[in-house]
Structures are given as C-alpha cells and as structure tokens.
Design a protein around this motif. Structure first.
Motif, short mmCIF file in Angstrom:
data_model
loop_
_atom_site.label_atom_id
_atom_site.label_comp_id
_atom_site.label_asym_id
_atom_site.label_seq_id
_atom_site.Cartn_x
_atom_site.Cartn_y
_atom_site.Cartn_z
N LEU A 258 -2.20 13.88 -46.17
CA LEU A 258 -3.59 13.53 -45.91
C LEU A 258 -4.34 14.82 -45.61
CD1 LEU A 258 -2.77 10.59 -43.50
CD2 LEU A 258 -3.46 10.38 -45.89
N PHE A 259 -5.45 15.04 -46.28
CA PHE A 259 -6.20 16.29 -46.06
C PHE A 259 -7.68 16.04 -46.36
CE2 PHE A 259 -4.63 16.16 -50.35
CZ PHE A 259 -5.70 16.59 -51.13
N LYS A 260 -8.50 16.88 -45.74
CA LYS A 260 -9.95 16.75 -45.90
C LYS A 260 -10.47 17.93 -46.69
CE LYS A 260 -13.84 15.02 -43.49
NZ LYS A 260 -14.03 13.94 -42.60
N GLU A 261 -11.13 17.63 -47.79
CA GLU A 261 -11.88 18.64 -48.53
C GLU A 261 -13.34 18.28 -48.27
OE1 GLU A 261 -10.26 18.19 -52.51
OE2 GLU A 261 -8.90 19.88 -52.19
N ASP A 262 -14.04 17.70 -49.22
CA ASP A 262 -15.36 17.16 -48.93
C ASP A 262 -15.22 15.75 -48.34
OD1 ASP A 262 -14.34 16.45 -51.43
OD2 ASP A 262 -16.31 15.96 -52.25
N LYS A 263 -14.14 15.05 -48.72
CA LYS A 263 -13.81 13.74 -48.17
C LYS A 263 -12.32 13.73 -47.86
CE LYS A 263 -17.31 11.22 -50.74
NZ LYS A 263 -17.63 10.03 -51.47
N MET A 264 -11.91 12.78 -47.02
CA MET A 264 -10.48 12.64 -46.70
C MET A 264 -9.76 12.11 -47.94
SD MET A 264 -8.19 13.16 -44.40
CE MET A 264 -9.03 13.31 -42.84
N LYS A 265 -8.66 12.76 -48.29
CA LYS A 265 -7.90 12.39 -49.49
C LYS A 265 -6.42 12.27 -49.15
CE LYS A 265 -11.15 14.63 -52.55
NZ LYS A 265 -11.41 15.69 -53.49
N MET A 266 -5.72 11.59 -50.05
CA MET A 266 -4.29 11.39 -49.88
C MET A 266 -3.60 11.69 -51.20
SD MET A 266 -2.17 7.91 -48.77
CE MET A 266 -3.29 6.85 -49.60
N LYS A 267 -2.43 12.34 -51.12
CA LYS A 267 -1.59 12.50 -52.30
C LYS A 267 -0.17 12.19 -51.89
CE LYS A 267 -0.36 17.40 -52.24
NZ LYS A 267 -0.44 18.68 -52.92
N ILE A 268 0.61 11.72 -52.87
CA ILE A 268 2.01 11.44 -52.60
C ILE A 268 2.87 12.25 -53.57
CG2 ILE A 268 1.55 9.13 -51.71
CD1 ILE A 268 2.68 8.04 -54.35
N TYR A 269 4.07 12.59 -53.12
CA TYR A 269 4.97 13.38 -53.95
C TYR A 269 6.41 13.07 -53.55
CZ TYR A 269 4.61 16.19 -49.71
OH TYR A 269 4.59 16.59 -48.40
N GLU B 73 3.69 7.61 -62.23
CA GLU B 73 2.34 7.11 -62.52
C GLU B 73 1.52 7.04 -61.24
OE1 GLU B 73 -1.00 5.48 -64.34
OE2 GLU B 73 0.76 6.33 -65.32
N LEU B 74 2.14 6.66 -60.15
CA LEU B 74 1.46 6.54 -58.86
C LEU B 74 1.11 7.90 -58.27
CD1 LEU B 74 0.68 4.24 -56.86
CD2 LEU B 74 2.88 4.62 -55.76
N SER B 75 1.92 8.92 -58.56
CA SER B 75 1.72 10.21 -57.90
C SER B 75 1.11 11.31 -58.76
CB SER B 75 3.04 10.70 -57.30
OG SER B 75 4.02 10.82 -58.30
N TYR B 76 1.18 11.20 -60.08
CA TYR B 76 0.70 12.29 -60.93
C TYR B 76 -0.24 11.81 -62.03
CZ TYR B 76 4.92 14.50 -59.11
OH TYR B 76 5.90 14.98 -58.28
N THR B 77 -1.17 12.68 -62.40
CA THR B 77 -1.90 12.50 -63.66
C THR B 77 -1.13 13.37 -64.66
OG1 THR B 77 -3.38 14.36 -63.26
CG2 THR B 77 -4.12 12.20 -62.46
N LYS B 78 -1.69 13.62 -65.82
CA LYS B 78 -0.95 14.42 -66.81
C LYS B 78 -0.65 15.82 -66.32
CE LYS B 78 -1.89 12.16 -71.11
NZ LYS B 78 -2.31 12.25 -72.46
N ASN B 79 -1.57 16.45 -65.59
CA ASN B 79 -1.33 17.84 -65.22
C ASN B 79 -1.46 18.14 -63.73
OD1 ASN B 79 -3.34 17.01 -67.00
ND2 ASN B 79 -4.30 18.97 -67.19
N GLU B 80 -1.65 17.15 -62.89
CA GLU B 80 -1.79 17.44 -61.46
C GLU B 80 -1.51 16.19 -60.63
OE1 GLU B 80 -5.79 18.85 -61.14
OE2 GLU B 80 -6.67 16.90 -61.51
N PHE B 81 -1.46 16.37 -59.31
CA PHE B 81 -1.26 15.24 -58.43
C PHE B 81 -2.46 14.31 -58.49
CE2 PHE B 81 1.72 18.17 -56.34
CZ PHE B 81 2.80 17.32 -56.19
N ARG B 82 -2.18 13.03 -58.35
CA ARG B 82 -3.24 12.02 -58.27
C ARG B 82 -3.75 12.04 -56.82
NH1 ARG B 82 -4.21 8.16 -61.88
NH2 ARG B 82 -2.22 8.42 -62.92
N LEU B 83 -5.05 12.14 -56.66
CA LEU B 83 -5.64 12.14 -55.31
C LEU B 83 -6.34 10.82 -55.07
CD1 LEU B 83 -7.17 15.75 -55.22
CD2 LEU B 83 -4.94 14.96 -54.35
N TYR B 84 -6.08 10.23 -53.92
CA TYR B 84 -6.70 8.97 -53.51
C TYR B 84 -7.73 9.27 -52.43
CZ TYR B 84 -2.75 6.90 -55.96
OH TYR B 84 -1.84 6.55 -56.92
#
Length: 192
Positions: A147-158, A178-189
């Motif tokens: 869990l991390f904050k950039e402009d908004k709070m986001k979540m990534k799983i790995y 599919e839940l954790s990655y897009t084609k070239n990077e982590f999926r951010l929620y």
C-alpha cells in the motif's frame, strides 16, 4: 466363431459406452496446440503420459525435442492433473482481503489493523502513508500486498518466492498473474 464374439463384444461396448468384462476406459484428452494461429501439435493427454500424435512441419523439431517431451510428461502432466480447488479457494480469499482493504480505506480514508479481517493476512509494516502486508498460504508469506500513496492511495500485489509447493502453484497460476500484472508492469488498484 472367435471373431464373431469379438464383433459382438465391440458392438455391445459401442451401444453401452461403458467398461465391461473386456473393456477398460481411460480418461484421456485430445488437445490441439496452435502457435500464431497455425496448427503446431496434436497431443493425447492421459493419466500417466502425454503423447504427440501429429505435428506440422513447422513444429517437427519441437515434437521430437527430448527436453520438451520430458517437460510434457513431467511438469506439464503434473500441473494438468493437479486439483485446482485449493487454488480457486485461495484466489477468492485473496480477492476478498483486497476488497476489504479497499472498502475500509474508501470509507475511512485511513489504514489500520482493523481493515484486516482475514487471518491469512499479516502486517509487516503499516502507517498513514502505506505499508506492506503478507497473504499467507500454509502459514507462510506467499503474496505481498503493498500500500503506498502517490497522488492517491494505491495497492499492488506480487508473489513472494518460497519453497512451499502450494504457494509456487498459486503465484505461477494465470489467474494470479492476471490479478497482479498487466502486460509490462504491476497492476495498481486505486483505493480512493
């Protein structure tokens, strides 16, 4: 006379389509593999063996490659026959834990221990700017939730590599990828 009896046995089997005195049925699957939308291999997947039945000229080397055939009859066959009930249960549990975190943050705009309802989720570090949580399989950290904050709070799983077979099976599955990655990077929620 003997040949007539064999014809009768085969005819009876064709009508009934079930094992009998002279017939044993094995569960097999005929699978065609296409590469770039062109036929490559046709395989027969049985309980204990995978056999390549036919192949295109383009895939002839692959069909005869000893290491590929060893892979098919080892790792591939093991994965193919592995029961995925536990995988689906863990996947639903992880999604529910992610949803709990998202809903808790959306309602309260803060992170704290109360957002964790699943006993398989443990907190490594957590403060108002984010943190790291672990989702456990077989009581071992298997999935990292950051869990991390950039402009908004986001979540990534790995996935977290460990020696547990169930964890390896889980984080290697297409559903987890599919839940954790897009084609070239982590999926951010986004939590907000």
């Amino acid at each position: 006379m003997l040949l007539a009896n064999i014809y009768k046995e085969f005819s009876d089997f064709a009508y009934e389509k079930k094992a009998g005195q002279g017939f044993k049925i094995s569960d097999v699957k005929l699978v065609d593999f296409y590469q770039n939308k062109e036929f490559c291999l046709q395989m027969l997947i049985g309980a204990k063996e995978v056999r390549v039945l036919k192949n295109s000229v383009k895939c002839e080397k692959l069909a005869k490659d000893k290491s590929f055939l060893t892979f098919l009859n080892g790792d591939f066959l093991s994965l193919y026959h592995q029961d995925d009930t536990a995988l689906q249960k863990e996947l639903q549990s992880l999604k529910k834990a992610m949803r709990d975190i998202m809903v808790y943050y959306k309602l309260r705009l803060k992170l704290d221990k109360a957002m964790i309802k699943d006993s398989n989720v443990s907190i490594l570090k957590l403060d108002e700017n984010g943190g790291t949580l672990f989702y456990k399989i077989n009581h071992q950290a298997c999935v990292g939730i950051e869990l991390f904050k950039e402009d908004k709070m986001k979540m990534k799983i790995y996935g977290i590599e460990n020696l547990d077979k169930e964890c390896k099976f889980f984080i290697s599955s297409p559903a987890f990828k599919e839940l954790s990655y897009t084609k070239n990077e982590f999926r951010l929620y986004v939590l907000e």
